[in-house]
Scaffold this active site. Structure first.
Site, PDB file in Angstrom:
ATOM      1  N   ALA A  64       0.804  -1.227   0.000  1.00  0.00           N
ATOM      2  CA  ALA A  64       0.000   0.000   0.000  1.00  0.00           C
ATOM      3  C   ALA A  64       0.843   1.287   0.000  1.00  0.00           C
ATOM      4  CB  ALA A  64      -0.966  -0.035   1.185  1.00  0.00           C
ATOM      5  N   ARG A  75      -6.240  -0.574  -8.968  1.00  0.00           N
ATOM      6  CA  ARG A  75      -6.451  -1.523  -7.859  1.00  0.00           C
ATOM      7  C   ARG A  75      -7.368  -0.847  -6.835  1.00  0.00           C
ATOM      8  NH1 ARG A  75      -1.498  -4.637  -5.264  1.00  0.00           N
ATOM      9  NH2 ARG A  75      -3.049  -6.278  -5.016  1.00  0.00           N
ATOM     10  N   GLN A 108       4.311 -13.373  -2.027  1.00  0.00           N
ATOM     11  CA  GLN A 108       5.047 -12.193  -1.542  1.00  0.00           C
ATOM     12  C   GLN A 108       5.935 -12.544  -0.337  1.00  0.00           C
ATOM     13  OE1 GLN A 108       1.826 -12.229  -2.372  1.00  0.00           O
ATOM     14  NE2 GLN A 108       1.130 -10.292  -3.206  1.00  0.00           N
ATOM     15  N   ASP A 129      -3.951  -2.685   4.155  1.00  0.00           N
ATOM     16  CA  ASP A 129      -4.207  -1.933   2.919  1.00  0.00           C
ATOM     17  C   ASP A 129      -5.282  -0.877   3.106  1.00  0.00           C
ATOM     18  OD1 ASP A 129      -3.012  -4.631   1.912  1.00  0.00           O
ATOM     19  OD2 ASP A 129      -2.792  -3.173   0.298  1.00  0.00           O
ATOM     20  N   ASN A 178      -6.182  -6.727   4.483  1.00  0.00           N
ATOM     21  CA  ASN A 178      -4.771  -7.008   4.182  1.00  0.00           C
ATOM     22  C   ASN A 178      -4.755  -8.249   3.295  1.00  0.00           C
ATOM     23  OD1 ASN A 178      -1.931  -6.342   4.544  1.00  0.00           O
ATOM     24  ND2 ASN A 178      -1.769  -8.247   5.692  1.00  0.00           N
ATOM     25  N   LYS A 179      -3.595  -8.643   2.879  1.00  0.00           N
ATOM     26  CA  LYS A 179      -3.433  -9.772   1.960  1.00  0.00           C
ATOM     27  C   LYS A 179      -4.279 -10.976   2.357  1.00  0.00           C
ATOM     28  CE  LYS A 179      -1.741  -9.906  -1.065  1.00  0.00           C
ATOM     29  NZ  LYS A 179      -2.577  -9.687  -2.288  1.00  0.00           N
TER      30      LYS A 179
HETATM   31  O1  MRU Z   1      -1.325  -7.419  -3.216  1.00  0.00           O
HETATM   32  P1  MRU Z   1      -0.205  -6.753  -2.477  1.00  0.00           P
HETATM   33  O2  MRU Z   1       1.071  -7.520  -2.556  1.00  0.00           O
HETATM   34  O3  MRU Z   1      -0.049  -5.303  -2.853  1.00  0.00           O
HETATM   35  O4  MRU Z   1      -0.686  -6.786  -0.958  1.00  0.00           O
HETATM   36  C1  MRU Z   1       0.090  -6.123  -0.022  1.00  0.00           C
HETATM   37  C2  MRU Z   1      -0.325  -6.300   1.375  1.00  0.00           C
HETATM   38  O5  MRU Z   1      -1.342  -6.898   1.667  1.00  0.00           O
HETATM   39  C3  MRU Z   1       0.521  -5.624   2.409  1.00  0.00           C
HETATM   40  O6  MRU Z   1       0.478  -6.300   3.620  1.00  0.00           O
HETATM   41  C4  MRU Z   1       0.028  -4.179   2.637  1.00  0.00           C
HETATM   42  O7  MRU Z   1      -0.102  -3.502   1.432  1.00  0.00           O
HETATM   43  C5  MRU Z   1       0.926  -3.422   3.540  1.00  0.00           C
HETATM   44  S1  MRU Z   1       2.504  -3.046   2.827  1.00  0.00           S
HETATM   45  C6  MRU Z   1       3.275  -2.086   3.988  1.00  0.00           C
END
Ligand code: MRU
Length: 355
Positions: free
Chosen positions: A57, A98, A205, A246, A256-257
């Site tokens: 994010a 997104r 990730q 996020d 979050n993810k």
């Molecule tokens: O789909 P992504 O890889 O952008 O998802 C990211 C996450 O869920 C992270 O945990 C979140 O953005 C925080 S990053 C400091």
């Protein structure tokens, strides 16, 4: 070219020296290939965000700030109204790449506010202010990473095991990161933590980015599959869970993810404190609860084909591939922000951050 020590400390996004483009590390290629992308057009930025070449994010927010400045310089007009309309169109296009991470729209709106607030200036003068603003977004992110990491570190002690999900380190932000910031800062201060990094299906990730960043930073990291979180908790190896976010809703629910809410449920079962760490720019006070957060759905191919030599499911098999889930605030011990640690009741206490 390889990722420099500096990249790992300051993040994956920067403005080019002439300010005409934004240079990012292509996160889709890590850890095997280090490729830098030079983003110039609105489509370059849109695609980089969409395919997760730039992701996390805060990093998306920083990139969106630079995008607006880079695109502003390409407007072939001195007319304020035309300039503003074209930039607003670019902003809306970028935001549509997104939907879940609020930092994207937050950064675009912040840049557009500079345009809206300075109608009396020339287009050239506004562009100069936009340059200052996007650089400010980036430097504030570095500051906020430092503060979050400091606050997070007060929650643990040397030798503790930390479980994290997805990637919320320097690549996803700037210096230190958010969720893994305390682990990297701890290493610098001689407070060694042991991190368990969920691999984070389907885009990996945790495997590709988090274990890479922590290993390079000299932090003790152990990579596990997502379905191994329960056993490491049961073994007594995890004293706290640190995850990113996020979008945090006004009541403390947060996106979050995908898989984060499962980790929170497990943590509750095993009596382990569960924290989300994120900047105040990730808190969306206009979003009342987690039910109001739009969850991005992604291509089934990420589940069936990606990473494999041949498809691992029949082509006709249905897939459901949400990129995020919402963790209920009742599962959350506290929210670690750059303005301090927020404990329940979140609805009342989050408000105080903005007073
Ligand atoms: O789909 P992504 O890889 O952008 O998802 C990211 C996450 O869920 C992270 O945990 C979140 O953005 C925080 S990053 C400091």
């Amino acid at each position: 070219m390889s990722v420099t020590e500096n990249d790992l400390k300051t993040g994956s996004v920067r403005l080019s020296d002439d300010g005409k483009s934004c240079i990012i590390i292509d996160q889709t290629q890590l850890p095997n290939r280090i490729i830098y992308l030079d983003l110039k057009s609105a489509e370059d930025f849109y695609d980089a965000i969409k395919v997760l070449a730039v992701r996390g994010a805060p990093a998306i927010g920083i990139c969106a700030g630079y995008a607006m400045y880079v695109l502003a310089q390409q407007k072939n007009t001195d007319d304020y109204a035309v300039f503003r309309e074209e930039l607003e169109r670019d902003g809306a296009y970028l935001i549509s790449s997104r939907p879940t991470a609020v930092n994207l729209s937050w950064a675009v709106k912040r840049m557009l506010k500079v345009v809206a607030d300075n109608a009396d200036l020339s287009v050239g003068q506004i562009i100069a202010l936009l340059r200052d603003e996007c650089i400010a977004i980036h430097s504030e992110d570095i500051e906020m990473c430092c503060r979050i990491s400091e606050y997070g570190l007060t929650l643990v002690k040397a030798g503790d095991g930390i479980l994290t999900h997805c990637n919320a380190g320097p690549l996803a932000t700037s210096k230190y990161g958010t969720a893994i910031g305390p682990c990297i800062l701890g290493k610098e201060k001689g407070i060694d933590l042991k991190v368990f990094s969920d691999e984070t299906r389907p885009l990996l990730q945790g495997a590709r980015l988090t274990s890479y960043e922590l290993q390079k930073a000299g932090v003790d990291v152990t990579l596990i599959c997502d379905n191994m979180a329960s056993i490491v908790m049961k073994n007594g190896w995890v004293q706290a869970c640190f995850v990113g976010c996020d979008r945090i809703a006004a009541n403390g629910d947060f996106a979050n993810k995908i898989g984060t809410s499962g980790v929170a449920i497990l943590a509750k079962h095993y009596g382990i404190p569960f924290y989300t760490l994120g900047p105040t720019s990730t808190i969306d006070m206009n979003c009342p609860t987690g039910d109001d957060i739009k969850i991005e759905l992604r291509d089934p191919d990420e589940i069936k084909n990606m990473w494999y030599k041949e498809p691992m499911a029949l082509e006709e098999v249905k897939c459901y591939n949400p990129a995020f889930d919402v963790t209920d605030h009742e599962l959350l011990t506290a929210i670690v922000t750059d303005r301090g640690i927020v404990y329940p009741p979140f609805k009342e206490n989050l408000k105080k951050l903005f007073m």
